[in-house]
Design an enzyme around this catalytic site. Structure first.
Site, PDB file in Angstrom:
ATOM      1  N   HIS A 223      33.150  41.210  55.091  1.00  0.00           N
ATOM      2  CA  HIS A 223      33.495  40.930  53.351  1.00  0.00           C
ATOM      3  C   HIS A 223      32.845  39.366  52.749  1.00  0.00           C
ATOM      4  O   HIS A 223      32.870  39.547  51.648  1.00  0.00           O
ATOM      5  CB  HIS A 223      34.462  41.090  52.654  1.00  0.00           C
ATOM      6  CG  HIS A 223      35.573  40.521  53.310  1.00  0.00           C
ATOM      7  ND1 HIS A 223      35.914  39.880  53.564  1.00  0.00           N
ATOM      8  CD2 HIS A 223      35.600  38.851  52.162  1.00  0.00           C
ATOM      9  CE1 HIS A 223      37.236  39.079  53.784  1.00  0.00           C
ATOM     10  NE2 HIS A 223      37.192  38.150  53.037  1.00  0.00           N
TER      11      HIS A 223
HETATM   12  C1  UD1 Z   1      37.653  36.505  47.655  1.00  0.00           C
HETATM   13  C2  UD1 Z   1      37.654  34.953  48.068  1.00  0.00           C
HETATM   14  C3  UD1 Z   1      37.143  34.975  49.127  1.00  0.00           C
HETATM   15  C4  UD1 Z   1      38.457  36.013  50.285  1.00  0.00           C
HETATM   16  C5  UD1 Z   1      38.469  37.366  49.129  1.00  0.00           C
HETATM   17  C6  UD1 Z   1      39.399  38.233  49.749  1.00  0.00           C
HETATM   18  C7  UD1 Z   1      36.176  33.560  46.929  1.00  0.00           C
HETATM   19  C8  UD1 Z   1      34.870  32.620  46.473  1.00  0.00           C
HETATM   20  N1  UD1 Z   1      35.928  34.227  47.794  1.00  0.00           N
HETATM   21  O1  UD1 Z   1      35.954  36.642  47.789  1.00  0.00           O
HETATM   22  O2  UD1 Z   1      38.005  33.672  50.124  1.00  0.00           O
HETATM   23  O3  UD1 Z   1      38.592  36.439  51.550  1.00  0.00           O
HETATM   24  O4  UD1 Z   1      38.376  37.783  48.587  1.00  0.00           O
HETATM   25  O5  UD1 Z   1      39.186  39.967  49.884  1.00  0.00           O
HETATM   26  O6  UD1 Z   1      37.648  33.013  45.899  1.00  0.00           O
HETATM   27  N2  UD1 Z   1      34.555  43.306  43.357  1.00  0.00           N
HETATM   28  C9  UD1 Z   1      34.636  44.636  42.891  1.00  0.00           C
HETATM   29  N3  UD1 Z   1      36.255  44.688  42.551  1.00  0.00           N
HETATM   30  C10 UD1 Z   1      37.435  43.903  42.985  1.00  0.00           C
HETATM   31  C11 UD1 Z   1      37.219  42.758  43.505  1.00  0.00           C
HETATM   32  C12 UD1 Z   1      35.493  42.137  43.973  1.00  0.00           C
HETATM   33  O7  UD1 Z   1      34.138  45.704  42.660  1.00  0.00           O
HETATM   34  O8  UD1 Z   1      38.628  44.758  42.843  1.00  0.00           O
HETATM   35  C13 UD1 Z   1      33.158  42.914  43.605  1.00  0.00           C
HETATM   36  C14 UD1 Z   1      32.714  42.831  42.360  1.00  0.00           C
HETATM   37  O9  UD1 Z   1      31.358  43.268  42.165  1.00  0.00           O
HETATM   38  C15 UD1 Z   1      32.769  41.057  42.945  1.00  0.00           C
HETATM   39  C16 UD1 Z   1      32.439  40.852  43.929  1.00  0.00           C
HETATM   40  O10 UD1 Z   1      33.295  41.932  44.236  1.00  0.00           O
HETATM   41  O11 UD1 Z   1      31.074  40.282  42.682  1.00  0.00           O
HETATM   42  C17 UD1 Z   1      32.660  39.937  45.115  1.00  0.00           C
HETATM   43  O12 UD1 Z   1      34.271  39.698  44.125  1.00  0.00           O
HETATM   44  P1  UD1 Z   1      35.503  38.422  44.589  1.00  0.00           P
HETATM   45  O13 UD1 Z   1      36.065  37.833  43.738  1.00  0.00           O
HETATM   46  O14 UD1 Z   1      34.136  36.900  43.808  1.00  0.00           O
HETATM   47  O15 UD1 Z   1      34.976  38.004  46.326  1.00  0.00           O
HETATM   48  P2  UD1 Z   1      35.566  38.110  47.507  1.00  0.00           P
HETATM   49  O16 UD1 Z   1      33.976  38.641  48.050  1.00  0.00           O
HETATM   50  O17 UD1 Z   1      36.366  39.162  46.687  1.00  0.00           O
HETATM   51  N1  UDP Z   2      43.323  44.710  53.978  1.00  0.00           N
HETATM   52  C1  UDP Z   2      44.503  45.371  53.142  1.00  0.00           C
HETATM   53  N2  UDP Z   2      43.638  46.434  53.741  1.00  0.00           N
HETATM   54  C2  UDP Z   2      42.121  46.742  53.837  1.00  0.00           C
HETATM   55  C3  UDP Z   2      41.438  45.500  54.583  1.00  0.00           C
HETATM   56  C4  UDP Z   2      42.515  44.163  54.163  1.00  0.00           C
HETATM   57  O1  UDP Z   2      45.570  45.334  53.333  1.00  0.00           O
HETATM   58  O2  UDP Z   2      41.518  47.217  53.358  1.00  0.00           O
HETATM   59  C5  UDP Z   2      44.711  43.628  54.045  1.00  0.00           C
HETATM   60  C6  UDP Z   2      44.666  42.955  55.483  1.00  0.00           C
HETATM   61  O3  UDP Z   2      45.844  43.492  56.446  1.00  0.00           O
HETATM   62  C7  UDP Z   2      45.668  41.090  55.348  1.00  0.00           C
HETATM   63  C8  UDP Z   2      44.379  40.611  53.843  1.00  0.00           C
HETATM   64  O4  UDP Z   2      44.384  42.276  53.280  1.00  0.00           O
HETATM   65  O5  UDP Z   2      46.955  41.277  54.778  1.00  0.00           O
HETATM   66  C9  UDP Z   2      43.258  40.097  54.695  1.00  0.00           C
HETATM   67  O6  UDP Z   2      42.993  40.373  53.029  1.00  0.00           O
HETATM   68  P1  UDP Z   2      41.193  39.814  53.177  1.00  0.00           P
HETATM   69  O7  UDP Z   2      40.338  40.151  54.671  1.00  0.00           O
HETATM   70  O8  UDP Z   2      40.167  40.270  51.809  1.00  0.00           O
HETATM   71  O9  UDP Z   2      40.668  38.183  52.758  1.00  0.00           O
HETATM   72  P2  UDP Z   2      40.826  37.226  53.865  1.00  0.00           P
HETATM   73  O10 UDP Z   2      42.076  37.189  54.329  1.00  0.00           O
HETATM   74  O11 UDP Z   2      39.185  37.319  54.255  1.00  0.00           O
HETATM   75  O12 UDP Z   2      41.209  35.661  52.916  1.00  0.00           O
END
Ligand code: UD1
Ligand code: UDP
Length: 382
Positions: A223
């Site tokens: 991601h």
């Molecule tokens: C964010 C964090 C990242 C973290 C991740 C955990 C920032 C800059 N990044 O990244 O550090 O590792 O969360 O998962 O804060 N979207 C949906 N539904 C949702 C959420 C997101 O469709 O519920 C889609 C949208 O198109 C959005 C994109 O995902 O634009 C990115 O979401 P965003 O929250 O901006 O960043 P993450 O990639 O989730």
């Molecule tokens: N996780 C989850 N379901 C998923 C993917 C991740 O419950 O489908 C959990 C995972 O076990 C961990 C956390 O989400 O506890 C990690 O989140 P993510 O990878 O989104 O973000 P990051 O840690 O890179 O910020």
């Protein structure tokens, strides 16, 4: 004492739950006038049911007192709207401390809103550095650490990283290695996951005809913006997973960001050997991680969980903040090249060793220590 906790993204629900549970345990034991009142703000950064509510339900997290409904957007816009809405809540609630987690835009917006109002910030997972400033998370970490009064570090390395930037314990800063709150969570939930989750059966992830039902699959997650938003990198990783999937199933719970990019580049039909599934709940994720032959990921949290669950991990990045998992030999940085990834997967069985008694991420009591330190410095000083 009033504490405002700010969350918004999936890993923060998991991290905050560990600390909230420690707050509740503390409150049960102490006199009424010494209790902590925790106010929960959800920025709304993540909002799909499978990225958000499922965690509140499964982990029985309290309903947020404030849901700011910010949603997705560019970095500046998302962070800006959060800043404005968080500030309004902080002005109204007047907490003694604001607790933020990790390195997302919700973390930075929370820290900046509080610091501008002269409210002490407590950063859980302080001191992490990838030393790659093109990552949005690195900017969020750096700024949040420099704005914080309480810096709760998961590892000694994190404390050293802060020291290098002139942030150390004393003179108004409280810098403590408390361990990793995600380790607290995994200790608490992994047995429950084994018992309650039926995801291996649901997805039929066993060796065909094996009498004992031997799990047989690799688990992948993907991601990071640097991997998903660059079509070359995304395609290269998917190619590698597809190649591995020729012989052994590869399960990939898809983050919505990744799903969107795979759709944009019309890649789903190209990679038929990958088992794409929806994001899963925390208990299902722990079960999938624990029983995988190996994990391929660019997630920070998942790298650590692989290490704690003693599953070999291949990190689909060029660097990691979780250097301890690499030093232990349990995690390998493989980048995004097809050949390297496929080759390293074939070596994972050999790497199934674990440094026994390794307390590099603390003793599973990080949340308890965080609560004790906050109490000592805030309740006892008023
Ligand atoms: C964010 C964090 C990242 C973290 C991740 C955990 C920032 C800059 N990044 O990244 O550090 O590792 O969360 O998962 O804060 N979207 C949906 N539904 C949702 C959420 C997101 O469709 O519920 C889609 C949208 O198109 C959005 C994109 O995902 O634009 C990115 O979401 P965003 O929250 O901006 O960043 P993450 O990639 O989730
Ligand atoms: N996780 C989850 N379901 C998923 C993917 C991740 O419950 O489908 C959990 C995972 O076990 C961990 C956390 O989400 O506890 C990690 O989140 P993510 O990878 O989104 O973000 P990051 O840690 O890179 O910020």
């Amino acid at each position: 004492m009033k504490v405002v906790t700010i969350v918004g993204a999936r890993p923060q629900f998991i991290k905050a739950e560990a600390v909230t549970r420690a707050v509740q345990r503390y409150n049960q034991r102490c006199r009424f006038n010494r209790r902590l009142q925790e106010i929960l703000i959800h920025t709304g950064q993540h909002y799909d049911y499978l990225m958000d509510k499922i965690f509140f339900e499964e982990l029985a997290l309290p309903k947020p007192n404030y849901h700011l409904g910010v949603g997705s957007g560019s970095h500046g816009r998302q962070t800006g709207i959060m800043l404005e809405r968080i500030e309004a809540v902080l002005v109204k609630e007047k907490p003694e401390v604001v607790v933020v987690y990790g390195d997302t835009n919700s973390t930075l917006a929370g820290a900046l809103s509080a610091a501008k109002l002269n409210i002490p910030v407590a950063h859980v997972e302080a001191g992490l550095r990838s030393f790659n400033r093109t990552m949005p998370e690195e900017i969020n970490r750096l700024l949040t650490d420099h704005l914080s009064t309480f810096l709760f570090c998961p590892t000694d390395q994190a404390v050293r990283n802060l020291l290098r930037e002139g942030i150390k314990d004393g003179k108004g800063k409280i810098v403590k290695k408390v361990g990793d709150v995600m380790y607290d969570s995994i200790l608490y939930y992994s047995k429950l996951a084994e018992k309650k989750s039926s995801i291996l059966e649901d997805l039929n992830l066993f060796t065909p005809n094996s009498a004992l039902g031997t799990p047989n699959y690799y688990l992948a997650t993907l991601h990071r913006a640097e991997n998903t938003d660059d079509p070359k990198r995304l395609e290269s990783i998917l190619k590698a997973l597809n190649e591995i999937g020729r012989n052994t199933p590869v399960v990939l719970p898809l983050h919505p960001r990744t799903k969107k990019m795979i759709e944009t580049y019309h890649l789903f039909s190209k990679f038929k050997n990958i088992k794409f599934i929806e994001p899963v709940s925390y208990l299902n994720m722990l079960k999938l991680e624990k029983n995988a032959k190996a994990i391929l990921t660019d997630s920070g949290g998942v790298q650590k969980e692989a290490y704690w669950l003693k599953v070999p991990c291949l990190t689909l990045r060029e660097e990691t903040e979780w250097v301890e998992t690499i030093k232990s030999g349990w995690n390998v940085l493989v980048g995004i090249g097809v050949k390297r990834i496929v080759k390293e997967v074939s070596h994972t069985e050999k790497r199934r060793r674990y440094l026994k008694g390794n307390r590099v991420f603390g003793d599973g009591k990080a949340s308890q220590k965080i609560v004790q330190i906050l109490i000592r410095h805030l309740v006892h000083s008023v």
